[in-house]
Scaffold this active site. Structure first.
Site, PDB file in Angstrom:
ATOM      1  N   GLU A  60       0.793  -1.221  -0.004  1.00 15.67           N
ATOM      2  CA  GLU A  60       0.159  -0.002   0.099  1.00 15.67           C
ATOM      3  C   GLU A  60       0.843   1.318   0.016  1.00 15.67           C
ATOM      4  OE1 GLU A  60      -3.263   0.323  -0.161  1.00 15.67           O
ATOM      5  OE2 GLU A  60      -3.516  -2.036  -0.555  1.00 15.67           O
ATOM      6  N   SER A 114     -52.053 -23.695  38.442  1.00 17.46           N
ATOM      7  CA  SER A 114     -51.759 -24.332  39.753  1.00 17.46           C
ATOM      8  C   SER A 114     -50.412 -23.861  40.513  1.00 17.46           C
ATOM      9  CB  SER A 114     -51.720 -25.794  39.610  1.00 17.46           C
ATOM     10  OG  SER A 114     -53.208 -26.325  39.401  1.00 17.46           O
TER      11      SER A 114
END
Length: 795
Positions: A204, A484
């Site tokens: 680069e 319940s």
């Protein structure tokens, strides 16, 4: 005749080329030049001043952003770390699963962290270092041996002795992202592998360590190459310019942006050294996309593509990452593998040409596959329901911006092994239930929660049948009736009055119970099976979930008192004292049910359910501790009695199916729950170490044909059967005494065959002897049906 004038007598006008006229013109020209010069000088001065002012502005922008908080970092959310010690209840295959989740690699030798060698039930592991809330855990090489479903031994392989305890690094399970959804894992300059840096500069920006932010020769070279080609074929941006473009500027292509880029690159190089710029570049560069999440920086890209940190990458891995800097979309190794391979190999060739690696190493690396994970580790969590709970608990103490910008580390209580068991149980059982009841496919929904009985740590949470779907969280938000499940708090309330109620108290289930409201409306509930069962002991009435005895107790005690008990147990909501509450006409969420039963499971201490252990800064500094909080809300005696009664549910009540799969010595305590028309199926149960609550139902609230024992219970059993469980061994407190009781009548039966031994609070055991076998009706006057009025007065 006129005389022609002679030359001597002629007085001519000066010509344009005369010396006088020429002088004047030269003077005028000089004056004009002077004015132009002054104008140019003035313009130059103005331009220099303007440029200087603009440069000062750009300089301020650069320094303000570059020296402050450079990036908004998401909070990282982690599961619990797996702790290994001799005797730990863990199977070899479970450790293998954990290593797979953490992306450890099988190897022939332990040369790098993140690798392991398995030989049967023995593992040699080179662990990764990790910073926990209580300090760093160094990397180490350890041998872990298994036998009979537990860790047999830990042996150090580095000559430093055998560790008594070791922690694996925790699995990252989620991140809490900023609004722009950028994600990155910051790396320091010294953490960048030299090979990666060499490759990046070679490909680069070869003059990176020589130029001052802009490479003039490179610019000229690029202009000439582009002119010859008639199009843009070569760029001249340095790494510094690329950093400026990505970090400070937009992606528009214009002369203005290019000039800004060059000026800012020069300023950046003026203030900061090359290593600082390289570090920033390595963390800013865009390297991929995961849905809406943008992958920035080499640190995160390493994990995104290879499932491991930068320090564990090989040459061919790093070459691919450098290749992606040119265009992450164009060279995406998952979408365009051939293009990515070509780009990676070009990077390797450039490195060889620059003598950064040997040609032989380059050729070896070029023959290797891309080696990326087939499936990207998504930023979308695998555990959406649990992470939802984490975020809700975090927001009690943290602002949203703190969670999305400070890089906090959130250490949670999630146990991936338990979570997997919960998910699998729901996925396996729901289709079976639909087939059994001839229901449409995928009509049933479910939710589940598993917690530690003593600490309240939530180990697993499932919010729906599609366990990966981040949508409606049924564990936290689905409001359903309890059925319940409400009964244990009612019976607990009764047992706190030992002179009126004990486990042996005989209750009437031989005749209807009637409640008449203040307005004259009558309510007469029946049993689940629409039958009467005679006179039954309190313990058996709870175990078999009889409605009529439950209502009698609740009305006798007063519904308001039952509501008070529910609040003590952890149900934090306003409830109306309607008698129907006694049979579960209470709208709750699954996590609220779990909180109530956590209080039973902890032996009477209200322990808030929690999903977070610790929060630290990105550097590991502790911020908040989430300590264990426990408040005693049930006295030891009644707590012991209610849990003994809940154990009977699995032994002889509505959950006997448990012991067809699980060993009886676990001493499981729990309760089934079924609502009207079988709309909701529940089971909440616990062993010595784990509480699990399961709900099964339909989103449209239509009947499922499933009771608690037929729907939720099979899921609960399947879940718990996959986990290491400890027996629930209830230790009687000092104020408990034992007595032999005749189950036929609830009387003292020291010498009766078939007597059962029951616990009682001191002084509350029956003293009247049993006739051994005579039923309650044989020894008591005729029973008259009581009628309960609006004031809850029981006969």
């Amino acid at each position: 005749m006129a005389r022609r004038p002679t030359a001597s007598s002629h007085q001519s006008k000066p010509s344009d080329t005369s010396p006088a006229r020429g002088g004047r013109r030269r003077g005028l020209f000089r004056a004009l030049l002077g004015l132009v010069g002054l104008a140019l000088l003035g313009s130059l001065i103005v331009g220099v001043v303007a440029l200087g002012s603009y440069m000062l502005h750009l300089d301020g922008v650069i320094r303000a952003q570059f020296e402050g908080k450079r990036w908004a970092l998401p909070a990282r959310v982690y599961a619990r770390p797996l702790e290994l010690f001799p005797g730990a209840p863990l199977a070899a295959e479970q450790l293998a699963k954990e290593l797979e989740r953490l992306n450890y690699r099988p190897a022939n030798t332990l040369q790098r962290p993140g690798s392991f060698i398995r030989k049967g039930d023995s593992f040699d592991i080179y662990t990764r270092s990790f910073t926990f809330w209580d300090g760093p855990e160094p990397s180490q090489r350890v041998r872990v041996s298994f036998a009979k479903g537990s860790v047999q031994a830990l042996q150090g392989l580095d000559g430093q002795g055998d560790p008594g305890l070791m922690r694996m690094e925790p699995q990252e399970i989620a991140a809490i992202y900023p609004s722009h959804y950028e994600d990155r894992i910051l790396v320091k300059r010294e953490e960048l592998p030299p090979v990666l840096v060499d490759a990046l500069i070679a490909v680069e920006d070869r003059k990176f360590y020589e130029h001052f932010g802009v490479d003039p020769k490179g610019v000229v070279r690029a202009i000439w190459a582009n002119f010859q080609a008639g199009r843009t074929v070569q760029g001249a941006s340095t790494l510094t310019q690329q950093l400026v473009k990505n970090y400070f500027l937009s992606s528009e292509r214009s002369l203005t942006r290019k000039v800004n880029e060059m000026l800012m690159a020069i300023l950046l190089e003026w203030h900061y050294d090359k290593d600082q710029i390289l570090e920033a570049y390595a963390n800013e560069i865009y390297l991929g996309q995961d849905g809406s999440r943008a992958i920035h920086g080499f640190g995160l890209a390493s994990r995104f593509y290879f499932g491991r940190p930068l320090s564990e990458l090989s040459l061919h891995h790093m070459a691919l990452l450098v290749g992606l800097a040119k265009g992450a979309s164009a060279y995406d190794p998952r979408r365009h593998p051939e293009r990515a391979l070509e780009r990676r190999n070009l990077v390797l060739d450039v490195m060889a040409e620059q003598n950064l690696i040997s040609r032989e190493d380059a050729e070896i690396a070029k023959k290797l596959p891309l080696d990326v994970l087939a499936e990207a580790p998504s930023g979308i969590t695998r555990y959406p329901a649990f992470v939802d709970l984490v975020q809700r608990q975090l927001r009690q103490f943290y602002k949203e911006e703190d969670l999305t910008s400070e890089g906090l580390k959130i250490f949670t209580t999630l146990d991936p092994l338990v979570q997997e068991a919960a998910e699998q149980a729901i996925s396996d059982e729901l289709p079976k239930l639909e087939k059994e009841k001839k229901l449409p496919a995928n009509i049933l929904q479910s939710a589940a929660l598993v917690a530690d009985t003593q600490t309240g740590e939530v180990q697993a949470l499932v919010g729906g049948r599609d366990v990966r779907l981040a949508g409606f969280n049924r564990a936290l938000d689905a409001v359903r009736q309890t059925g319940s499940l409400i009964k244990p708090p009612i019976y607990l309330t009764a047992l706190e009055y030992p002179q009126r109620y004990t486990l042996a108290t005989v209750l009437d289930d031989a005749s209807p119970v009637v409640y008449t409201s203040d307005t004259g409306q009558r309510w007469s509930p029946g049993n689940y099976d629409k039958r009467y069962h005679g006179y039954v002991m309190l313990r058996d009435a709870l175990a078999k979930s009889y409605n009529i005895p439950t209502v009698r107790i609740g009305l006798d005690l007063d519904v308001i008192q039952v509501i008070s008990t529910l609040k003590r147990l952890g149900l934090n909501k306003d409830l109306k004292p309607f008698p129907s509450l006694l049979l579960g006409a209470v709208d709750v969420t699954l996590i609220e049910v779990a909180q109530i039963y956590e209080t039973f499971a902890s032996g009477g201490f209200r322990v808030p359910l929690r999903a977070i252990r610790e929060v630290t800064t990105a550097e590991g500094q502790p911020l908040s501790r989430y300590p264990l909080s426990a408040v005693k809300v049930i006295e030891p005696g009644p707590a012991f009695l209610i849990n003994k009664a809940l154990q009977q549910v699995a032994l002889s009540g509505t959950a006997t199916a448990i012991y067809k799969t699980l060993p009886k010595d676990l001493g499981v305590a729990g309760k089934t729950g079924t609502t009207d028309d079988y709309r909701d199926s529940w089971f909440a149960g616990f062993t010595g170490n784990r509480l699990a609550v399961v709900w099964v139902g339909r989103d449209d609230n239509k009947p499922t044909k499933l009771s608690g024992g037929a729907g939720a219970l099979p899921v609960w059993i399947r879940l718990m059967a996959k986990l290491p469980l400890e027996p629930l061994e209830l230790q009687p407190p000092p104020d408990i005494e034992m007595a032999a009781i005749d189950p036929a009548n609830g009387l003292r039966a020291d010498h009766c065959p078939g007597a059962v031994t029951l616990p009682f609070l001191a002084g509350s055991a029956p003293t009247a002897p049993s006739p051994c076998g005579g039923g309650y009706a044989d020894n008591q006057p005729a029973y008259e049906e009581p009628v309960y009025g609006g004031g809850y007065e029981a006969a």
